[in-house]
Structures are given as structure tokens and as C-alpha cells.
Design an enzyme around this catalytic site. Structure first.
Site, PDB file in Angstrom:
ATOM      1  N   GLY A 116      32.688  39.470  46.997  1.00  0.00           N
ATOM      2  CA  GLY A 116      33.693  40.369  46.456  1.00  0.00           C
ATOM      3  C   GLY A 116      34.963  39.589  46.163  1.00  0.00           C
ATOM      4  O   GLY A 116      35.245  38.594  46.837  1.00  0.00           O
TER       5      GLY A 116
ATOM      6  N   CYS B 233      36.861  36.004  54.052  1.00  0.00           N
ATOM      7  CA  CYS B 233      37.587  36.230  52.806  1.00  0.00           C
ATOM      8  C   CYS B 233      37.806  34.903  52.102  1.00  0.00           C
ATOM      9  O   CYS B 233      38.145  33.915  52.752  1.00  0.00           O
ATOM     10  CB  CYS B 233      38.931  36.889  53.127  1.00  0.00           C
ATOM     11  SG  CYS B 233      39.933  37.210  51.672  1.00  0.00           S
ATOM     12  N   LEU B 234      37.606  34.896  50.793  1.00  0.00           N
ATOM     13  CA  LEU B 234      37.789  33.650  50.035  1.00  0.00           C
ATOM     14  C   LEU B 234      39.236  33.163  50.091  1.00  0.00           C
ATOM     15  O   LEU B 234      39.490  31.992  49.864  1.00  0.00           O
ATOM     16  CB  LEU B 234      37.352  33.851  48.578  1.00  0.00           C
ATOM     17  CG  LEU B 234      35.857  34.126  48.381  1.00  0.00           C
ATOM     18  CD1 LEU B 234      35.558  34.461  46.924  1.00  0.00           C
ATOM     19  CD2 LEU B 234      35.031  32.935  48.840  1.00  0.00           C
TER      20      LEU B 234
ATOM     21  N   HIS C 270      37.455  46.255  52.133  1.00  0.00           N
ATOM     22  CA  HIS C 270      38.106  44.941  52.250  1.00  0.00           C
ATOM     23  C   HIS C 270      38.810  44.599  50.932  1.00  0.00           C
ATOM     24  O   HIS C 270      39.981  44.196  50.939  1.00  0.00           O
ATOM     25  CB  HIS C 270      37.040  43.895  52.608  1.00  0.00           C
ATOM     26  CG  HIS C 270      37.502  42.473  52.589  1.00  0.00           C
ATOM     27  ND1 HIS C 270      37.475  41.669  53.706  1.00  0.00           N
ATOM     28  CD2 HIS C 270      38.006  41.697  51.589  1.00  0.00           C
ATOM     29  CE1 HIS C 270      37.957  40.462  53.391  1.00  0.00           C
ATOM     30  NE2 HIS C 270      38.269  40.458  52.107  1.00  0.00           N
TER      31      HIS C 270
HETATM   32 NI    NI Z   1      39.114  39.084  50.765  1.00  0.00          NI
END
Ligand code: NI
Length: 188
Positions: free
Chosen positions: A65, A113-114, A155
């Protein structure tokens, strides 16, 4: 320029026919990540081009995502693909997503998370949500989400309001996470 799908014969079918561009993913403590993103008025070609780039960037990362603010664009736009490695790609696009309903029941999930590379921790969120959003083609749809879908959309929607998953953790854990990411960035 456009390519015909037949051009891709013999290869795994790709969801897009436009040349895409990788965007840089911002990481903490970049202050842009704290911005509140603005609603999109019209889902036009520029918004679709942004979503194409975001998906390509997300696949390359790799991630499941990505919110537009993570590539520095403060618009309420999200892309996701929750397909498993052995499944064909299943890209999803969300413009102006809203949560219409969230279950009282919550569930923990180990999130990453990226924008917070290499950090994973458990976040507790409603286990089911009903969402409304506009699609790649600007249609408004409503959907029920549960499991990983519910986790991921919540998220990503947090990002649109400048909230990171580490903001759901204790202050100590959050500060440790940012410190670790800064250290990684220095070492790279
Ligand atoms: Ni994220």
C-alpha cells in the site's frame, strides 16, 4: 504513447499501458509526512498518472500500500495490492476514501511502512470497516473490508491525515523507530 496489451503476450499481464515513473518515497522524519492531504476534485488523467506512478513505486519497493503523501503529493489518493506472491497482480486505487463505519471489535496486526523502513510493530485497529471511495475511473463505490484489507486501508488512510503507524505506538517506541531509520539513512 500507448502499448497494446498483445505486446505483452507471453509475459505476465501488467495492469497498465502507460510508461510509468518511479517516485522517491519519503521517510521519517520528513515533515511532509505530517501534512494533511487535500481532497481530489476530479479523477482526471493527471490523477490517474499519479496513481500509475505510485503503483509502480510501490511494486518496486516492494510494498502492499502507498499513499500519495509518501511520494510528496498531498492528495487523498491511495494505491494497494494485497495479492500474494503466487497470485496475479490485483491493483486497487482509492481516491478520497472515507470510513463510513468501523467495528467496535479490534484486532492487532504487525504493521510496517515504506516511510518507516525496517520497523515493524503491532497496531490495534477496528477489525472491519465500511469504506466509500472513488475508483480509477472516478466512480463512487462502497465496500466492506476485513482482515488485511481493513488493516491496510486504515493504515493508508491515516497517512492522508499525517498519521504514521508509529504514531499509534508509545512515545518511546516511536522515538526509537525514528532514531533507527535516521541511523539506517546515515549508514546507506
Ligand atoms: Ni505506511
Amino acid at each position: 504513447m500507448r502499448l497494446f496489451v498483445s505486446y505483452l503476450d507471453g509475459r505476465e499481464q501488467r495492469p497498465y499501458v502507460r510508461p510509468m515513473a518511479l517516485r522517491e518515497i519519503l521517510v521519517v522524519p520528513d515533515p511532509t509526512l505530517k501534512k494533511v492531504s487535500a481532497r481530489v476534485d476530479v479523477v482526471d488523467d493527471a490523477v490517474r498518472a499519479l496513481m500509475d506512478d505510485m503503483l509502480e513505486t510501490m511494486y518496486a519497493a516492494p510494498g502492499i500500500g502507498l499513499a500519495a503523501i509518501q511520494v510528496g503529493v498531498a492528495k487523498r489518493v491511495i494505491v494497494m495490492d494485497l495479492a500474494r506472491a503466487e497470485e496475479p497482480p490485483a491493483p486497487q486505487h482509492f481516491v478520497n476514501p472515507e470510513i463510513l463505519w468501523a467495528s467496535e471489535e479490534t484486532a492487532p496486526y504487525e504493521e510496517g511502512c515504506l516511510s518507516v523502513p525496517e520497523i515493524y510493530d503491532e497496531v490495534e485497529r477496528p477489525s472491519q470497516v465500511k469504506i466509500r471511495y472513488q475508483t480509477y475511473h472516478g466512480e463512487t463505490v462502497e465496500e466492506d473490508a476485513e482482515g488485511l484489507y481493513a488493516v491496510c486501508i486504515q493504515h493508508e488512510m491515516d497517512h492522508l491525515d499525517g498519521v504514521l503507524f508509529i504514531d499509534h505506538l508509545s512515545r518511546l517506541k516511536r522515538e526509537q523507530a525514528v532514531k533507527k531509520v535516521k541511523k539506517q539513512a546515515k549508514a546507506a
